[in-house]
Design an enzyme around this catalytic site. Structure first.
Site, mmCIF file in Angstrom:
data_model
loop_
_atom_site.group_PDB
_atom_site.id
_atom_site.type_symbol
_atom_site.label_atom_id
_atom_site.label_comp_id
_atom_site.label_asym_id
_atom_site.label_seq_id
_atom_site.Cartn_x
_atom_site.Cartn_y
_atom_site.Cartn_z
ATOM 1 N N ASP A 69 0.827 -1.400 0.258
ATOM 2 C CA ASP A 69 -0.042 -0.313 0.127
ATOM 3 C C ASP A 69 1.201 1.256 -0.249
ATOM 4 O O ASP A 69 0.276 1.887 -0.195
ATOM 5 C CB ASP A 69 -0.887 -0.148 0.694
ATOM 6 C CG ASP A 69 -0.043 -0.256 3.047
ATOM 7 O OD1 ASP A 69 0.066 -0.877 2.532
ATOM 8 O OD2 ASP A 69 -0.701 0.901 3.327
ATOM 9 N N ASP A 113 4.989 7.693 0.606
ATOM 10 C CA ASP A 113 4.950 8.051 2.544
ATOM 11 C C ASP A 113 6.055 7.711 3.735
ATOM 12 O O ASP A 113 6.574 7.053 3.738
ATOM 13 C CB ASP A 113 4.219 6.238 3.027
ATOM 14 C CG ASP A 113 2.410 6.444 1.851
ATOM 15 O OD1 ASP A 113 1.899 7.557 2.587
ATOM 16 O OD2 ASP A 113 1.817 5.866 1.935
#
Length: 467
Positions: free
Chosen positions: A241, A251
């Site tokens: 993800d 991220d």
């Protein structure tokens, strides 16, 4: 208030996301605003109230706020539903370069995917991502970017109360391998096909089939990971993800740059077994891409034939990565016209750096100033390596320039990030401003104090995701 949004993801079926507004905050104040990026995105900051817009307190016209759904493998374990648990996509803009990009608020409150989390972020991780993502961009590494950091005027509870903040993140998209896995796991072939068509149209317009798409995503990921390795970057949480299909670094949770070189270096506090150690990143990228290939299989009419073709494609990651790695690391030692023994010379240097705990950044940077030996406890051992290297680069007329362009002088060192965060929590923005100014031009020695490795008291052993 107006931002020129054109929201293609919001036009996909509603099972791709949940539409909802950000949760307002008490007293938003702009901590940092990336005015040059706003100009690139055709955002007129004078036409909006940045503190309100970038905190989620005020929605610009034409925004269609939503939280995206996705799944993912986290440290190898399957989770069928993740999604944006603390992020809301405001919309998409087409920049001056003609590229479509998302504008997302991170830390904007709970969503249907929050899994009992508060949906918030505290100031430390927001500033870490702001600094590191902009540094990566300045080093020429594909990455999401930071448009704004806004403090919320209200605390976030982690181990203790901490100042809250919201990051405005810009990305070519927030579509991940886990987005494909979400629909593949549900056997929703129609949604999977729509997602594939969307990604091809948006990111890979020359792809005509899912296999074409797979090949092109593999190529971008191979180049990206090689670039990470070339600057000593460790992502820290390479779950599927967090693997963005457009090929950008995304991220920045427990990420870090190495000081002393070691191939198995781990900083992430949640990576207990070293799954995402520095040297394992290429293998993990290939593993993630195998999950991407598996998610695409339902689109193929002949599953057995597709498995064979997709397996061959994923196996092609390793040689593509190796080609990029070799090219980048040869340039780090000043070589552009490779000869047979050159790659071994790189490996020999890295082995020596590991044995003597040499600083990764300063060793490579020191090659062009003849100060690399200062990083070694046994300078004679370094000289044994350096003598044939010096002879070799005599045939590389641009060696010094090549090294200067491929070896940053200044990186966001972990101890400087932690010092900057602590200062910001205490109301001092100067260390943040200093880091941002130096990292905007990382290949020049514009702040020699920031090139120094940490003292023994300053060493950061672990980094944290902040959720």
């Amino acid at each position: 208030m107006s931002i020129p949004f054109d929201n293609s993801y919001a036009r996909l079926p509603d099972r791709f996301y949940s539409k909802l507004n950000p949760t307002p905050v008490q007293a938003p104040q702009v901590f940092a605003l990336n005015e040059s990026l706003a100009a690139e995105l055709s955002i007129d900051l004078s036409a909006i109230r940045p503190a309100d817009v970038f905190s989620g307190n005020g929605l610009p016209a034409n925004s269609e706020p939503l939280a995206q759904a996705y799944a993912g493998h986290q440290f190898g374990g399957w989770n069928p539903q993740l999604g944006d648990g603390r992020a809301i996509l405001l919309g998409e803009v087409i920049g001056q370069d003609g590229i479509r990009r998302d504008i997302q608020l991170k830390g904007s409150g709970p969503t249907p995917y929050s899994r009992n989390g508060d949906g918030r972020a505290w100031l430390g991780p927001v500033l870490r991502e702001y600094v590191v993502s902009e540094a990566m961009h300045a080093m020429g590494i594909p990455t999401t970017r930071a448009l704004a950091a806004v403090t919320t005027g209200q605390p976030v509870i982690r181990e203790r109360p901490l100042p809250g903040a919201v990051l405005t993140r810009v990305a070519q998209s927030h579509i991940r391998v886990g987005t494909f896995q979400f629909f593949a796991a549900r056997q929703d072939v129609d949604a999977l096909r729509q997602l594939t068509d969307h990604v091809i149209d948006r990111h890979y317009p020359t792809a005509e089939t899912p296999l074409d798409l797979l090949h092109q995503v593999i190529a971008r990921q191979a180049e990206l990971i090689a670039k990470w390795m070339s600057v000593g970057f460790i992502h820290g949480v390479m779950n599927t993800d967090n693997c963005q299909v457009a090929g950008e670094t995304i991220d920045y949770g427990p990420c870090a740059f190495m000081d002393e070189y070691h191939p198995m270096r781990v900083f992430s506090s949640i990576d207990h077994y070293g799954r995402y150690a520095y040297a394992k990143q290429p293998d993990i990228a290939a593993w993630n891409l195998a999950q991407f290939a598996t998610a695409l299989l339902p689109l193929m009419p002949d599953r057995d034939a597709a498995i064979e073709e997709f397996t061959e494609a994923v196996n092609g990651f390793a040689p593509i990565f190796a080609g990029h790695w070799q090219s980048l690391f040869l340039q780090k030692i000043g070589i552009t016209n490779a000869q047979d023994d050159d790659v071994q010379m790189v490996h020999d240097l890295l082995d020596l750096m590991m044995q003597q705990e040499a600083d990764f950044t300063n060793t490579f940077r020191g090659l062009m100033t003849d100060t690399a030996s200062h990083q070694f406890t046994d300078a004679a051992a370094f000289e044994t390596w350096a003598r044939p290297w010096r002879d070799r680069i005599k045939s590389e007329p641009d060696a010094e320039q090549v090294m200067r362009q491929n070896n940053p002088a200044i990186i966001p060192r972990n101890h400087r990030i932690e010092q900057m965060i602590q200062a910001a929590v205490n109301g001092d923005q100067e260390p943040f401003n200093r880091l941002m100014a130096a990292l905007a031009d990382p290949f020049n020695d514009n702040d020699t104090e920031l090139t120094k490795p940490p003292s023994s008291e300053e060493v950061v052993q672990q980094t944290f995701c902040g959720t």
